[in-house]
Design an enzyme around this catalytic site. Structure first.
Site, PDB file in Angstrom:
ATOM      1  N   ASP A   7       0.593  -1.249   0.100  1.00  0.00           N
ATOM      2  CA  ASP A   7      -0.128  -0.121  -0.069  1.00  0.00           C
ATOM      3  C   ASP A   7       0.947   1.267   0.134  1.00  0.00           C
ATOM      4  O   ASP A   7       0.414   2.156   0.696  1.00  0.00           O
ATOM      5  CB  ASP A   7      -0.933   0.033   1.258  1.00  0.00           C
ATOM      6  CG  ASP A   7      -1.822  -1.108   1.119  1.00  0.00           C
ATOM      7  OD1 ASP A   7      -1.933  -1.742   0.262  1.00  0.00           O
ATOM      8  OD2 ASP A   7      -2.835  -1.125   2.170  1.00  0.00           O
ATOM      9  N   ASP A  57      -4.491  -0.926  -2.102  1.00  0.00           N
ATOM     10  CA  ASP A  57      -6.110  -0.677  -2.017  1.00  0.00           C
ATOM     11  C   ASP A  57      -6.514  -0.131  -2.925  1.00  0.00           C
ATOM     12  O   ASP A  57      -6.335   0.895  -3.646  1.00  0.00           O
ATOM     13  CB  ASP A  57      -6.262   0.476  -0.502  1.00  0.00           C
ATOM     14  CG  ASP A  57      -6.223  -0.219   0.785  1.00  0.00           C
ATOM     15  OD1 ASP A  57      -6.253  -1.595   0.953  1.00  0.00           O
ATOM     16  OD2 ASP A  57      -6.642   0.598   1.652  1.00  0.00           O
ATOM     17  N   HIS A  69     -10.541   0.745  -3.342  1.00  0.00           N
ATOM     18  CA  HIS A  69     -11.969   0.855  -2.881  1.00  0.00           C
ATOM     19  C   HIS A  69     -13.148   1.399  -3.940  1.00  0.00           C
ATOM     20  O   HIS A  69     -12.628   2.683  -4.579  1.00  0.00           O
ATOM     21  CB  HIS A  69     -12.160   1.621  -1.834  1.00  0.00           C
ATOM     22  CG  HIS A  69     -11.396   1.098  -0.601  1.00  0.00           C
ATOM     23  ND1 HIS A  69     -11.315  -0.297  -0.350  1.00  0.00           N
ATOM     24  CD2 HIS A  69     -10.436   1.511   0.281  1.00  0.00           C
ATOM     25  CE1 HIS A  69     -10.544  -0.493   0.709  1.00  0.00           C
ATOM     26  NE2 HIS A  69      -9.887   0.515   1.129  1.00  0.00           N
ATOM     27  N   HIS A  71     -10.720   7.066   0.915  1.00  0.00           N
ATOM     28  CA  HIS A  71      -9.343   7.068   0.639  1.00  0.00           C
ATOM     29  C   HIS A  71      -8.997   5.682  -0.318  1.00  0.00           C
ATOM     30  O   HIS A  71      -9.916   4.904  -0.616  1.00  0.00           O
ATOM     31  CB  HIS A  71      -8.324   6.365   1.890  1.00  0.00           C
ATOM     32  CG  HIS A  71      -8.738   5.052   2.603  1.00  0.00           C
ATOM     33  ND1 HIS A  71      -9.729   5.014   3.543  1.00  0.00           N
ATOM     34  CD2 HIS A  71      -7.959   3.824   2.381  1.00  0.00           C
ATOM     35  CE1 HIS A  71      -9.857   3.695   3.703  1.00  0.00           C
ATOM     36  NE2 HIS A  71      -9.018   2.918   3.252  1.00  0.00           N
ATOM     37  N   LYS A 111      -7.025  -5.001  -3.390  1.00  0.00           N
ATOM     38  CA  LYS A 111      -7.813  -5.314  -2.006  1.00  0.00           C
ATOM     39  C   LYS A 111      -8.757  -4.338  -1.925  1.00  0.00           C
ATOM     40  O   LYS A 111      -8.845  -3.362  -2.222  1.00  0.00           O
ATOM     41  CB  LYS A 111      -6.935  -5.658  -1.083  1.00  0.00           C
ATOM     42  CG  LYS A 111      -5.943  -4.680  -0.731  1.00  0.00           C
ATOM     43  CD  LYS A 111      -4.957  -5.040   0.111  1.00  0.00           C
ATOM     44  CE  LYS A 111      -4.005  -4.111   0.839  1.00  0.00           C
ATOM     45  NZ  LYS A 111      -4.525  -3.386   1.978  1.00  0.00           N
ATOM     46  N   CYS A 145      -2.164  -2.449   7.830  1.00  0.00           N
ATOM     47  CA  CYS A 145      -2.089  -3.498   6.367  1.00  0.00           C
ATOM     48  C   CYS A 145      -0.815  -4.383   6.683  1.00  0.00           C
ATOM     49  O   CYS A 145      -0.943  -5.590   6.264  1.00  0.00           O
ATOM     50  CB  CYS A 145      -2.341  -2.960   5.491  1.00  0.00           C
ATOM     51  SG  CYS A 145      -4.063  -1.976   5.332  1.00  0.00           S
TER      52      CYS A 145
END
Length: 202
Positions: free
Chosen positions: A9, A49, A51, A84, A109, A153
């Site tokens: 990340d 990440d 999202h 985020h 993810k 994480c």
């Protein structure tokens, strides 16, 4: 042992000017780049990440303030976050000072609206992301792990890598912690040591 490097990340939203900043994050970039230049690694795997805008970990989607305690028992928790690493935004992109051309694989993810993912091995509800299978297929036995954030994480990634049976080294100058509660970073480091994780520098 065949080794891989896991880079967790290293995305703009987790750096100093991002929406969920980790203090001193930019200080880890050169250590990560040095590690990636090392020919010892069979593969370099980056976590990202990724999202959707309606992700249930975002406080705004509940009409609440960021960092409000929340646990729906289905993979979101323990708190709600600021928006985020939203897909296809600047915040979700890797930091420009990271030599991303050296990444062999990227594991995205947190892509499901109702489930978060801290570890790059599995979603918070236990759904596998395929990382273990990928590493096994490559014959990997040992992992060096770096990135953000040490006490979130990266910690969960280390935990799942240990459960999968890999030998683990954390590049301690290639990670920074959130320290949401005083002592979180030190507690995480102590957990690593008790679990047999080696702390190394690059």
């Amino acid at each position: 042992m065949r080794k891989a490097l896991i880079v967790v990340d290293v995305q703009n939203d987790f750096y100093e000017t991002g929406s969920l900043p980790v203090s001193g994050a930019s200080q880890i970039n050169e250590a990560i780049n040095r590690a990636m230049r090392d020919s010892v690694y069979k593969a370099i795997v980056a976590g990202q990440d990724w999202h959707p805008s309606n992700h249930m970990s975002f406080a705004v989607n509940h009409g609440k303030e960021p960092f409000t305690p929340f646990d729906n028992k289905k993979g979101i928790g323990p708190v709600l976050w600021p928006v985020h690493c939203q897909q296809r935004t600047y915040g979700a992109a890797f930091h420009t000072n990271i030599e991303t051309n050296r990444f062999d694989y990227i594991i995205r993810k947190g892509t499901h609206p109702h489930v978060d993912s801290y570890s790059i091995f599995r979603e918070n509800d236990g759904t596998e992301l395929g990382t273990d299978g990928l590493l096994r297929a490559l014959g990997i036995e040992e992992l060096d792990i770096c990135g953000l954030a040490l006490d979130y994480c990266l910690k969960y990634t280390v935990h799942d890598a240990l459960l999968a049976g890999f030998k683990i080294n954390v590049i301690i100058n290639g990670t920074k912690g959130v320290e949401a509660n005083i002592g979180d970073v030190q507690r995480t480091i102590e957990e690593f040591r008790r679990a047999g994780v080696e702390l190394i520098e690059r």
